[in-house]
Write an enzyme that holds these catalytic residues in place. Structure first.
Site, PDB file in Angstrom:
ATOM      1  N   GLU A 188      10.400 -55.668  -3.723  1.00 38.36           N
ATOM      2  CA  GLU A 188      11.798 -55.250  -3.897  1.00 38.36           C
ATOM      3  C   GLU A 188      11.984 -54.032  -3.008  1.00 38.36           C
ATOM      4  OE1 GLU A 188      14.158 -56.643  -5.536  1.00 38.36           O
ATOM      5  OE2 GLU A 188      13.147 -58.014  -6.895  1.00 38.36           O
ATOM      6  N   CYS A 243      19.527 -48.879  -4.269  1.00 36.83           N
ATOM      7  CA  CYS A 243      19.096 -49.906  -3.308  1.00 36.83           C
ATOM      8  C   CYS A 243      20.210 -50.906  -3.047  1.00 36.83           C
ATOM      9  CB  CYS A 243      17.833 -50.603  -3.796  1.00 36.83           C
ATOM     10  SG  CYS A 243      17.994 -51.327  -5.430  1.00 36.83           S
TER      11      CYS A 243
HETATM   12  P1  NAD Z   1       8.467 -45.443  -1.412  1.00 35.80           P
HETATM   13  O1  NAD Z   1       8.268 -46.649  -0.612  1.00 35.80           O
HETATM   14  O2  NAD Z   1       8.298 -44.126  -0.780  1.00 35.80           O
HETATM   15  O3  NAD Z   1       7.505 -45.433  -2.691  1.00 35.80           O
HETATM   16  C1  NAD Z   1       7.523 -46.441  -3.671  1.00 35.80           C
HETATM   17  C2  NAD Z   1       6.256 -46.379  -4.487  1.00 35.80           C
HETATM   18  O4  NAD Z   1       5.152 -46.774  -3.668  1.00 35.80           O
HETATM   19  C3  NAD Z   1       5.894 -44.997  -5.033  1.00 35.80           C
HETATM   20  O5  NAD Z   1       5.446 -45.126  -6.362  1.00 35.80           O
HETATM   21  C4  NAD Z   1       4.772 -44.559  -4.115  1.00 35.80           C
HETATM   22  O6  NAD Z   1       3.881 -43.628  -4.697  1.00 35.80           O
HETATM   23  C5  NAD Z   1       4.078 -45.863  -3.843  1.00 35.80           C
HETATM   24  N1  NAD Z   1       3.242 -45.892  -2.638  1.00 35.80           N
HETATM   25  C6  NAD Z   1       3.364 -45.147  -1.514  1.00 35.80           C
HETATM   26  N2  NAD Z   1       2.412 -45.492  -0.619  1.00 35.80           N
HETATM   27  C7  NAD Z   1       1.687 -46.488  -1.169  1.00 35.80           C
HETATM   28  C8  NAD Z   1       0.583 -47.270  -0.734  1.00 35.80           C
HETATM   29  N3  NAD Z   1       0.043 -47.106   0.474  1.00 35.80           N
HETATM   30  N4  NAD Z   1       0.098 -48.207  -1.570  1.00 35.80           N
HETATM   31  C9  NAD Z   1       0.648 -48.414  -2.778  1.00 35.80           C
HETATM   32  N5  NAD Z   1       1.695 -47.704  -3.257  1.00 35.80           N
HETATM   33  C10 NAD Z   1       2.218 -46.753  -2.464  1.00 35.80           C
HETATM   34  O7  NAD Z   1       9.941 -45.631  -2.023  1.00 35.80           O
HETATM   35  P2  NAD Z   1      10.803 -44.587  -2.828  1.00 35.80           P
HETATM   36  O8  NAD Z   1      11.237 -43.512  -1.895  1.00 35.80           O
HETATM   37  O9  NAD Z   1      10.105 -44.199  -4.086  1.00 35.80           O
HETATM   38  O10 NAD Z   1      12.063 -45.480  -3.231  1.00 35.80           O
HETATM   39  C11 NAD Z   1      13.185 -45.642  -2.427  1.00 35.80           C
HETATM   40  C12 NAD Z   1      13.203 -47.004  -1.800  1.00 35.80           C
HETATM   41  O11 NAD Z   1      13.114 -47.996  -2.809  1.00 35.80           O
HETATM   42  C13 NAD Z   1      14.494 -47.297  -1.056  1.00 35.80           C
HETATM   43  O12 NAD Z   1      14.211 -47.939   0.154  1.00 35.80           O
HETATM   44  C14 NAD Z   1      15.229 -48.220  -2.004  1.00 35.80           C
HETATM   45  O13 NAD Z   1      16.186 -49.034  -1.389  1.00 35.80           O
HETATM   46  C15 NAD Z   1      14.109 -48.993  -2.594  1.00 35.80           C
HETATM   47  N6  NAD Z   1      14.495 -49.604  -3.869  1.00 35.80           N
HETATM   48  C16 NAD Z   1      14.598 -50.965  -3.927  1.00 35.80           C
HETATM   49  C17 NAD Z   1      14.978 -51.570  -5.112  1.00 35.80           C
HETATM   50  C18 NAD Z   1      15.085 -53.069  -5.227  1.00 35.80           C
HETATM   51  O14 NAD Z   1      15.126 -53.564  -6.336  1.00 35.80           O
HETATM   52  N7  NAD Z   1      15.123 -53.822  -4.152  1.00 35.80           N
HETATM   53  C19 NAD Z   1      15.252 -50.779  -6.243  1.00 35.80           C
HETATM   54  C20 NAD Z   1      15.141 -49.401  -6.138  1.00 35.80           C
HETATM   55  C21 NAD Z   1      14.753 -48.832  -4.937  1.00 35.80           C
END
Ligand code: NAD
Length: 497
Positions: A238, A272
């Site tokens: 997602e 998102c």
């Molecule tokens: P992010 O990608 O920075 O982090 C998401 C999660 O991944 C965090 O818990 C982080 O600690 C973890 N993470 C980071 N590096 C990792 C790795 N190498 N391996 C495993 N896990 C890792 O995203 P964010 O800034 O927390 O969230 C914002 C983003 O999320 C935006 O792009 C938004 O559009 C998206 N989002 C999508 C949805 C959806 O349902 N499609 C919903 C909410 C947010």
């Protein structure tokens, strides 16, 4: 467990709220192992046993709505009522998943077909075991619970790695579940592991993980997929979006403007499926823009002491992204309708910005802004609006305002969800699957698809009686295949004539 600590901060004040452990690989692996043992008990309870317990969790969340929402508001900086709305929607989804899991996943008979008429065929959806959920910070309850609630209802246990910006919310979810389901002390149904990206990567690699449900940016999603590829662990992605809103000539302009402003500015644009781009047909563009300007100019950004309509950026570094997009849109020739570069303040408080007529090549049109910036571009007709709406690599949600052609336009959009004459409405309907295509990811949370996402289909063919002549045996006489081929050709001939 590593000695390092993970502090969580209040974006409104900058104050430290609490400290959590940074869990290392050893800790994560132990959590997954324990969750695997609990999974056998949870699966063994059957649908009814799980439903009772998940409904008890729903009740606890409803009773403690304000307490949970307070943690969400503190860690994200969003207004308290927005946090309450997030928890309310989550409770609806939890109830739906608990109530519908049996109907969607239970064993059902399917037709065996003429060739295998001697078989009784059935299909069931079995849990995967332990599901790892990696969450973002923008909707720290609603978004991960789209995976957690559905995975649990399907018979899995969960190890959850909340965003490093919202670890307290993760603990609130585990705390309320433990209060509702006393057996959780012995059988960890939902284990929270905290830390940065490295902790998430350990979860992807932990032996015994049945699937990773990831929500976050596409860039991180690629890293998650790479880690999961090592053990062939399936993933649900997602990711982000650049959702368009199309305004047709026959649209209710007041409703469309209201939707554009709420869809674009609520949660300070950190949604998102928030509205980031608007395509409005030429003949109603000026009237629409004026309504958007008036509505957006009324919004107030909250401070440490005032709630406001939107909070500050939850993640301070996002401020730089928003500034870059605003600057680029204006330098590329966009017209500032409301605010501008000075609306983006270093302390993370961003006043709403509306920019019109931005070239499609600008980053403000092509990349996710994740802030209170609305780009409004006029188009000659709906065909052009659809072409531009489909013009980015993302494909999460979309919105259409049209009195007569809403669903027709929706069908032409390359994305996972469309709201017609409303905004983000699909997310609040538990029976509708939620997810995207392209850079927005793949797989679905919510709805029947969201339940099946956390299962493996298991097919069973039970022989009811032996055929007079064996087909799948070395005892098969040569004439059998000749007769079978002739029968098949005859059937084709009949169906053609
Ligand atoms: P992010 O990608 O920075 O982090 C998401 C999660 O991944 C965090 O818990 C982080 O600690 C973890 N993470 C980071 N590096 C990792 C790795 N190498 N391996 C495993 N896990 C890792 O995203 P964010 O800034 O927390 O969230 C914002 C983003 O999320 C935006 O792009 C938004 O559009 C998206 N989002 C999508 C949805 C959806 O349902 N499609 C919903 C909410 C947010």
């Amino acid at each position: 467990m590593s000695a390092a600590a993970l502090p969580s901060f209040a974006p409104r004040t900058g104050a430290e709220l609490a400290r959590y452990p940074v869990h290392d690989g050893e800790h994560v692996r132990a959590a997954v192992h324990a969750a695997g043992e609990a999974a056998a008990w949870w699966d063994g309870l059957g649908f009814a046993g799980r439903r009772t317990r998940l409904k008890a969790w729903r009740s606890v969340l409803a009773r403690q709505l304000d307490r949970v929402a307070r943690v969400v508001a503190d860690e994200t900086g969003k207004p308290f009522d927005d946090a309450r709305l997030e928890v309310v929607l989550t409770i609806e989804h939890l109830g739906w998943a608990a109530a519908n899991a049996e109907k969607v996943l239970r064993r059902r008979s399917v037709r065996p077909g003429a060739l295998m008429a001697n078989q009784a065929a059935s299909l069931t959806y079995r849990p995967l075991g332990v599901v790892g959920v990696i969450g973002p910070w923008n909707y720290p309850v609603f978004t991960p619970m789209g995976s957690i609630a559905y995975a649990l209802a399907a018979g899995n246990t969960v190890v959850f790695k909340p965003s490093e910006l919202t670890p307290g919310v993760g603990h609130e979810l585990a705390r309320t579940l433990a209060e509702a389901v006393p057996e959780v002390g012995r059988y960890p149904l939902l284990t929270v592991v905290t830390g940065y990206g490295a902790t998430g990567a350990e979860l992807c690699r932990a032996p015994g993980i049945g699937k990773i449900a990831f929500t976050g940016s596409a860039a991180t999603g690629r890293r998650v997929m790479a880690a999961c590829a090592e053990n062939l662990v399936p993933v649900l992605m997602e990711c982000g979006g650049k959702d368009p809103l199309i305004v047709d000539a026959d649209a209710d302009l007041d409703a469309a403007a209201d939707a554009a402003v709420w869809g674009g500015m609520s949660n300070a644009g950190q949604t998102c499926v928030g509205v980031e781009r608007v395509y409005v047909v030429e003949q109603v563009a000026e009237a629409f823009l004026e309504k958007v300007r008036v509505a957006a100019s009324r919004l107030r950004v909250g401070t440490a002491t005032t709630e406001g309509d939107l909070g500050p950026m939850t993640m301070p570094s996002q401020t730089q992204v928003v500034r870059r997009h605003v600057t680029d849109a204006l330098e590329a020739g966009g017209r500032a309708v409301l605010g501008g570069a000075s609306s983006v303040r270093d302390d993370g408080r961003i006043e709403p910005v509306v920019i019109a007529d931005v070239p499609e090549t600008s980053v403000a049109v092509g990349e996710e802004t994740f802030g209170p910036l609305l780009v409004v571009n006029r188009v000659p007709d709906v065909d052009e609006a659809v072409r531009r709406a489909n013009g980015t690599g993302y494909g999460l949600g979309a919105t259409v305002f049209s009195a007569a052609h809403g669903e027709e336009i929706a069908a032409r959009l390359r994305c996972g969800m469309v709201a017609v004459n409303g905004v983000i409405s699909f997310a609040g309907i538990p029976s509708l699957p939620f997810g995207g295509v392209g850079e927005s990811g793949f797989g679905r949370i919510h709805g029947a698809d969201g339940l099946r996402e956390f299962t493996r289909a298991q097919s069973v063919a039970r022989q009811r009686f032996a055929l007079p002549v064996p087909v799948t045996s070395f005892r098969r006489p040569p004439a059998v295949m000749r007769a079978l081929a002739a029968a098949l050709r005859a059937r084709e001939w009949v169906s053609r004539s």
